[in-house]
Design a protein around this motif. Structure first.
Motif: not given
Length: 403
Positions: A96-111
């Motif tokens: 699980a730790s070896s799964v590459a993670r993508i930072p900032d994958a979600f929109p930064t617009v307001p909720e």
């Protein structure tokens, strides 16, 4: 890429399950048969699983069993959604730790500018497929960087994968890469440009705006990586219903069931020339391949063989990156929740097709918004079972015969 040729085209209860003849039960994606079977055997002998001796031997056995459960739980998830792991076999946490993670994958617009989550409505992944992940070095070493660089690549495939709240079904809907949409900050364009211009975050925002569905998680898939993954399970069986002659640099595909190696499967999912509906038919090929890969993995003994399983785990690490919100614990919990799924519980379709058009000199795909509205509403409200029951014969739904 923009030429017209490029475009052309409730399961039974436990008692009922137990009463079914074993040969008639569908192949299960559950990787816990030995664990559950041991409990049943113990009960038959008059000893409950909880009555295992509490000595050092009993503790050791329980510890080994728990470790196997975690390992196999993760593998179940990886097989289903194409997740990635490292090469080591002996510890699930390492995988699980070896799964590459993508930072900032979600929109930064307001909720307030994003779709509101619907409580108790399942979970939706955005799967983004690339011909080659931009973070994979030419030396073939494990990728370390982000899965996106500005302008490096347009997304080749987009799929929404919805896991029902009860985890009894999975629905996968492909969106054609040339679908003409609004891309925030850029105006109208083909949907695959969103990934090139703003990476996973802009792609997620674009899809959310298009569907009004809140995306829970993101995974970026490298189609090239499926070559070694296919070979790791011994190849896949795919049926071509009608011979497709060679042309435009494409190979000939003979009618009939073919056992494809990784190289052949990669050609199969990439091909669009010679297909009447171009990329629309190619998305169905990609879905058909994923379905065949799942079937082969479940039936080839891969998951019960340490050697084969090790090979599989060594291969899948180069296939997918997931968003950084998907923790190791989330992987375990999700995999466990999906343990009873069968291949038949996973259904595929294309987003409703509204025709081809030429806009600004570009050949594009139009979505049938009137037909898509009930689809997106069904996914948003976790009613995909009802949707498929009502639309099982439409041309958008993946059937048994795929060009």
């Amino acid at each position: 890429m923009d030429s017209k040729d490029d475009m052309q085209h409730e399961p039974a209860g436990d008692a009922e399950r137990a009463a079914e003849p074993a040969a008639e039960r569908p192949a299960s994606l559950s990787l816990f048969a030995d664990r559950e079977g041991a409990g049943e055997a113990g009960a038959a002998e008059g000893a409950e699983p909880s009555e295992v001796p509490a000595g050092d031997g009993g503790k050791a056995r329980r510890k080994r069993r728990a470790r196997r459960v975690l390992i196999w739980s993760l593998v179940a998830l990886l097989v289903l959604i194409g997740g990635g792991v490292g090469a080591a076999y002996w510890t699930a946490d390492h995988y699980a730790s070896s799964v590459a993670r993508i930072p900032d994958a979600f929109p930064t617009v307001p909720e307030s500018a994003q779709p509101k989550p619907v409580p108790h409505s399942g979970m939706t992944f955005l799967l983004v497929g690339l011909d080659a992940r931009s973070d994979v070095p030419t030396t073939g070493k494990t990728a370390q960087g982000p899965a996106w660089q500005v302008g490096a690549a347009r997304s080749d495939t987009m799929m929404l994968m919805h896991l029902s709240a009860d985890r009894k079904s999975v629905s996968v809907v492909s969106i054609a890469r040339d679908t003409w949409v609004d891309i925030p900050g850029h105006g109208k364009a083909k949907i695959n440009a969103a990934y090139s211009w703003g990476g996973p975050a802009l792609m997620t925002e674009t899809v959310q705006n298009l569907t009004n569905i809140r995306i829970d998680h993101v995974a970026v898939i490298d189609w090239s990586g499926f070559k070694s993954l296919t070979d790791a399970v011994g190849g896949v069986d795919i049926t071509i219903p009608k011979t497709i002659p060679a042309g435009n640099g494409a190979r000939e595909w003979d009618a009939g069931t073919q056992h494809m190696s990784g190289d052949e499967a990669l050609l199969y999912v990439r091909e669009r020339h010679g297909l009447p509906n171009g990329d629309l038919d190619r998305t169905k090929r990609q879905q058909n391949f994923l379905r065949a890969l799942m079937k082969q993995t479940m039936s080839s003994g891969t998951l019960s063989s340490p050697t084969k399983l090790g090979g599989l785990l060594q291969s899948v690490g180069d296939v997918v990156s997931v968003d950084s919100k998907l923790s190791n614990g989330d992987l375990y919990d999700l995999a466990w929740s999906l343990r009873s799924l069968t291949v038949g519980d996973v259904r595929f379709m294309n987003a409703p097709f509204g025709g081809f058009a030429t806009i600004g000199g570009q050949d594009v795909v139009l979505m049938d918004n009137a037909a898509a509205t009930p689809l997106w509403e069904s996914m948003r409200n976790d009613r995909m079972d009802q949707y498929f029951a009502q639309h099982q014969t439409t041309s958008d739904t993946l059937g048994d015969s795929v060009r």
